[in-house]
Design a protein around this motif. Structure first.
Motif, PDB file in Angstrom:
ATOM      1  N   GLY A   1      76.039  37.423  40.868  1.00 18.96           N
ATOM      2  CA  GLY A   1      76.278  38.732  41.443  1.00 18.96           C
ATOM      3  C   GLY A   1      77.643  38.896  42.081  1.00 18.96           C
ATOM      4  N   SER A   2      77.934  40.144  42.392  1.00 17.08           N
ATOM      5  CA  SER A   2      79.178  40.539  43.045  1.00 17.08           C
ATOM      6  C   SER A   2      78.919  41.913  43.641  1.00 17.08           C
TER       7      SER A   2
ATOM      8  N   TYR B   1      78.141  44.068  40.798  1.00 18.97           N
ATOM      9  CA  TYR B   1      76.874  43.778  40.109  1.00 18.97           C
ATOM     10  C   TYR B   1      75.925  43.059  41.058  1.00 18.97           C
TER      11      TYR B   1
ATOM     12  N   ALA C   1      72.295  41.741  39.962  1.00 23.07           N
ATOM     13  CA  ALA C   1      72.121  40.487  39.244  1.00 23.07           C
ATOM     14  C   ALA C   1      71.751  39.358  40.199  1.00 23.07           C
TER      15      ALA C   1
ATOM     16  N   THR D   1      68.177  37.478  39.929  1.00 29.73           N
ATOM     17  CA  THR D   1      68.168  36.044  39.646  1.00 29.73           C
ATOM     18  C   THR D   1      67.405  35.287  40.723  1.00 29.73           C
TER      19      THR D   1
ATOM     20  N   PRO E   1      75.058  34.998  36.212  1.00 29.29           N
ATOM     21  CA  PRO E   1      74.573  36.374  36.107  1.00 29.29           C
ATOM     22  C   PRO E   1      75.372  37.322  37.007  1.00 29.29           C
ATOM     23  N   GLY E   2      75.868  38.403  36.428  1.00 29.86           N
ATOM     24  CA  GLY E   2      76.583  39.397  37.207  1.00 29.86           C
ATOM     25  C   GLY E   2      77.925  38.935  37.727  1.00 29.86           C
TER      26      GLY E   2
ATOM     27  N   SER F   1      81.968  38.148  36.917  1.00 31.97           N
ATOM     28  CA  SER F   1      83.104  38.297  36.021  1.00 31.97           C
ATOM     29  C   SER F   1      83.949  37.030  36.094  1.00 31.97           C
TER      30      SER F   1
ATOM     31  N   GLY G   1      68.874  43.449  33.230  1.00 30.91           N
ATOM     32  CA  GLY G   1      68.401  42.586  34.299  1.00 30.91           C
ATOM     33  C   GLY G   1      67.343  41.588  33.896  1.00 30.91           C
TER      34      GLY G   1
ATOM     35  N   ASP H   1      68.623  38.090  33.844  1.00 32.79           N
ATOM     36  CA  ASP H   1      68.844  37.520  35.172  1.00 32.79           C
ATOM     37  C   ASP H   1      67.552  36.894  35.706  1.00 32.79           C
TER      38      ASP H   1
END
Length: 496
Positions: A253-254, A257, A260, A264, A307-308, A310, A426, A429
């Motif tokens: 994730g971020s 996102y 995610a 997860t 997941p999620g 970059s 999703g 994830d």
């Protein structure tokens, strides 16, 4: 594992048949009798009676054509109107004689349109054109033209003899003309092409007829059944604590996102791991959704990263590099998903499970010098999953309507447990978190036997698919609903 569905290659089947044939075992007779029973049952289901039913048998040059002809003779003796369309100059003479003696009619493929019209107007078409020698390149010549003409007019109900003609028996490949089946009756052993994508879609319902074959060597492709989950799942002992049950570290994730990361960790928490440890930029949202998640560095027995994320996210990249170091130096199992695939080292061990979809796998292979695109991967998923395993050393879980897993020691699994509704944002994830929990709970065993990672990946795909069915049977399902359905799904599978 006690209940796995096993498949064997055409070479293994032929080798297993040889001693029985040499001993005079009537394999064709047994196959034909069983085939005619399945066809008779299908006819009763479709029209209530055998008398007056019409069956068209498409006959090729091999033993599958002989099986179909002998089955047609048995059906004719029970009041079925049977027409055999010969698609080759040489066919099984014993079967041809038996069919004629039983009152069946034989047509050579001279007037294509007439033969196609006869097949489309039948109650059932019995496909005995090609057998286990088919390489997936499709039907050619007169047989291919006939099948094309049949499909253009409106495909009838089809029963395939052993495998749908033209399908890749050993790899599920399908190029060119293939007559899709509603029912496939497979003799001796199941064949890999019946469970692998894309061929599995051509087989329809698959029924197995045991002829007493004992193939040598390991099965080519395995599919786990529900009862196998109990043999693989890390069920806690009475004296268990959170560290013995496994700790999974999640880098996901971020701010762009965030979902995610939540999904997860949901997959991992709901799968019942001892602890989830989160590293990332959206810890506030993760803890708000799951207050049991622990934030920050600490003891970890398996990882999920990607997941999620970059690949150009500097903060998450550093965290993934930290996790990768643990995977490489300490042998900690890991799930490598989505954005982390671009950060995968040149070589890892099979204790690392990569989880791409077809497009991601094509990109990963391209980075390693393979000229392949998404369409290539979708056409031959087993081939390219194997190639990715060879190039990276990782266990490969290739996501799709049929999930293909390739791991150490030649392990190959094909799982088809999920509804089409699971193709939703999703869902991957949740699968990543679920698989990470499994790896954490069996971390020591995976380190001792890296091939176990493939079996655990297949089990995760099975549970994930079953949870989607449970979340909303027969209808739309959201990724979070799949995660929420995991505890009940797991309990049901372990109880069974």
């Amino acid at each position: 594992m006690r209940n796995v569905l096993q498949t064997w290659t055409s070479a293994q089947v032929r080798a297993a048949e040889e001693p029985l044939l040499a001993a005079g075992v009537p394999l064709m007779g047994r196959a034909a009798f069983a085939l005619h029973v399945w066809v008779a049952d299908a006819l009763r289901d479709r029209r209530g009676t055998l008398t007056g039913a019409r069956v068209v048998v498409l006959v090729g040059p091999g033993n599958n054509g002989g099986d179909a002809l002998h089955a047609g003779a048995l059906l004719a003796r029970r009041g079925v109107e049977v027409h055999a369309v010969l698609t080759a100059d040489r066919v099984h003479q014993g079967g041809l004689t038996a069919l004629r003696a039983a009152g069946g009619r034989v047509l050579r493929l001279e007037r294509l349109e007439d033969a196609a019209a006869l097949a489309v107007g039948a109650d059932l078409v019995l496909d005995g054109v090609l057998g286990i020698g088919s390489d997936g390149s499709g039907l050619r010549g007169a047989a291919g033209a006939l099948v094309e003409a049949i499909v253009q007019r409106g495909r009838p109900y089809v029963v395939a003899v052993d495998v749908p003609s033209g399908l890749g028996v050993d790899d599920g490949r399908r190029e060119g003309v293939v007559l899709d089946a509603d029912l496939t009756v497979s003799f001796g052993t199941l064949k890999p092409g019946l469970v692998l994508p894309p061929g599995a879609r051509a087989a329809g319902r698959v029924e197995h007829v045991d002829l007493g074959l004992e193939p040598a060597g390991a099965p080519a492709v395995v599919r786990l059944e529900a009862a196998d989950v109990a043999d693989l799942w890390p069920v806690p002992a009475p004296d268990a604590h959170k560290y013995t049950r496994g700790v999974v570290g999640v880098v996901a994730g971020s701010r762009a996102y965030a979902g995610a990361a939540v999904l997860t960790t949901s997959g991992a928490v709901r799968a019942g791991v001892g602890m989830v440890r989160y590293l990332g930029d959206v810890a506030d949202l993760v803890v708000a959704a799951h207050p049991e998640v622990v934030v920050g560095h600490g003891r970890v027995q398996a990882w999920v990263f990607g997941p999620g994320v970059s690949p150009d996210d500097a903060g998450q990249r550093r965290r993934i590099e930290y996790a990768v170091q643990h995977v490489r130096e300490r042998g900690e199992p890991a799930v490598v998903d989505a954005g982390a695939l671009d950060l995968l080292p040149p070589h890892v061990g099979p204790h690392a499970v990569i989880t791409p979809h077809a497009g991601e796998l094509a990109r990963l292979l391209g980075q390693r010098g393979e000229a392949v695109d998404r369409a290539d991967v979708e056409a031959e998923p087993l081939r390219w999953a194997r190639r990715a395993h060879e190039l990276t050393g990782a266990t490969v879980l290739l996501k799709g309507s049929v999930t293909v897993v390739v791991g150490a020691r030649g392990a190959v699994y094909a799982q088809a447990d999920a509804p089409p509704w699971l193709a939703t944002a999703g869902a991957g994830d949740v699968l990543a978190g679920l698989l990470g929990a499994l790896l954490a709970g069996r971390a020591q065993a995976v380190q001792e036997d890296p091939s176990l990672a493939a079996a655990l990946a297949a089990a995760a795909a099975l549970v994930h698919g079953r949870a989607a069915h449970r979340a909303n049977p027969g209808g739309p399902v959201a990724a979070q609903a799949v995660a929420d359905a995991l505890p009940g799904t797991i309990a049901e599978l372990l109880g069974a």
